[in-house]
Motif scaffolding. Structure first.
Motif: not given
Length: 267
Positions: A208-235
């Motif tokens: 989803x992120x890769x598709x979304x940022x493409x609309x702003x002229x951005x690509x996810x590149x080799x070496x990038x870190x992606x945090x996809x969302x939390x497995x738990x509630x925030x503390x």
């Protein structure tokens, strides 16, 4: 939509709130007409002002519960900059932030560029060189976390920092949907969850992120870190807290905060 001057004003307010550690009222109160496009443009104004290399992106609002709470049907995203990268070996001054919290995430390290608007989950799996245990440090420059969708987007999706653990696991070595995560604060379990809390599969969030940022002229590149969302509630974070997140098949990661007595220079 807001005018260019109004967007600049909103960006200035968020910039000052972060700099002075003085949260501000919601942007949605000051400008009820603000929309998602405005919010992303405001975010980009402050990302540009920081002038730091982009290491990757984070996805927010990736659970159905959070989307329902915000009244939206898709996630949002923010930028991960090089000065947001934290180190397990060093204690972080909690006083550096406004109202910090931590979240537990399965981090993606890209080994190849992702396609843009046509990105699929298979593309993500093929491009990911490794998964890593991660903790995201979130913060809100909006007072009391009273945020609407536009508030959090404009505020870099409430992101403030992140740390990756040492483990690097190939995505084919485990079921990415079934990674159990446990977060401990000062030795006590404070949150538990599973990776499928993230859109049913964290890989879905990265695509989803890769598709979304493409609309702003951005690509996810080799070496990038992606945090996809939390497995738990925030503390919530308190000065002196010691956090450790353990993941089945993925190792662990820690994030420790300096006591107030050590001030800003605590190590």
């Amino acid at each position: 939509m807001l005018s260019a001057d109004q967007r600049a004003d909103a960006a200035d307010r968020l910039w000052a709130a972060e700099r002075d550690r003085a949260p501000i009222p919601p942007l949605t109160e000051s400008w009820p007409e603000i929309d998602v496009v405005d919010a992303y443009e405001i975010q980009l104004l402050n990302i540009g002002r920081r002038g730091r290399p982009v290491l990757g992106h984070k996805v927010g609002l990736s659970s159905l519960v959070m989307q329902q709470m915000m009244g939206v049907d898709e996630p949002d995203y923010g930028h991960l900059l090089d000065d947001m990268a934290l180190d397990e070996r060093h204690r972080v001054p909690a006083l550096r932030y406004c109202q910090p919290r931590v979240e537990v995430e399965v981090g993606f390290v890209l080994g190849a560029d992702l396609p843009g608007a046509a990105c699929t989950e298979d593309d993500v799996l093929q491009a990911t060189s490794a998964l890593a245990p991660a903790i995201e440090l979130i913060d809100s420059r909006i007072a009391d976390w009273k945020i609407g969708l536009a508030d959090t987007i404009a505020d870099n999706a409430s992101s403030a920092g992140f740390v990756l653990g040492a483990a690097r696991v190939p995505p084919g070595a485990l079921d990415i949907r079934k990674i159990e995560a446990t977060l401990r604060r000062n030795g006590d379990v404070v949150a538990e969850g599973r990776s499928d809390a993230v859109l049913g599969n964290p890989v879905t969030a990265v695509a989803w992120l890769a598709r979304k940022v493409a609309g702003f002229g951005v690509r996810l590149r080799a070496g990038n870190i992606v945090l996809p969302g939390s497995c738990t509630r925030a503390i919530d974070v308190r000065a002196g807290d010691k956090f450790r997140a353990d993941f089945t098949g993925l190792g662990r990661v820690s994030l420790n905060f300096a006591p107030i007595s050590l001030g800003e220079g605590g190590q």
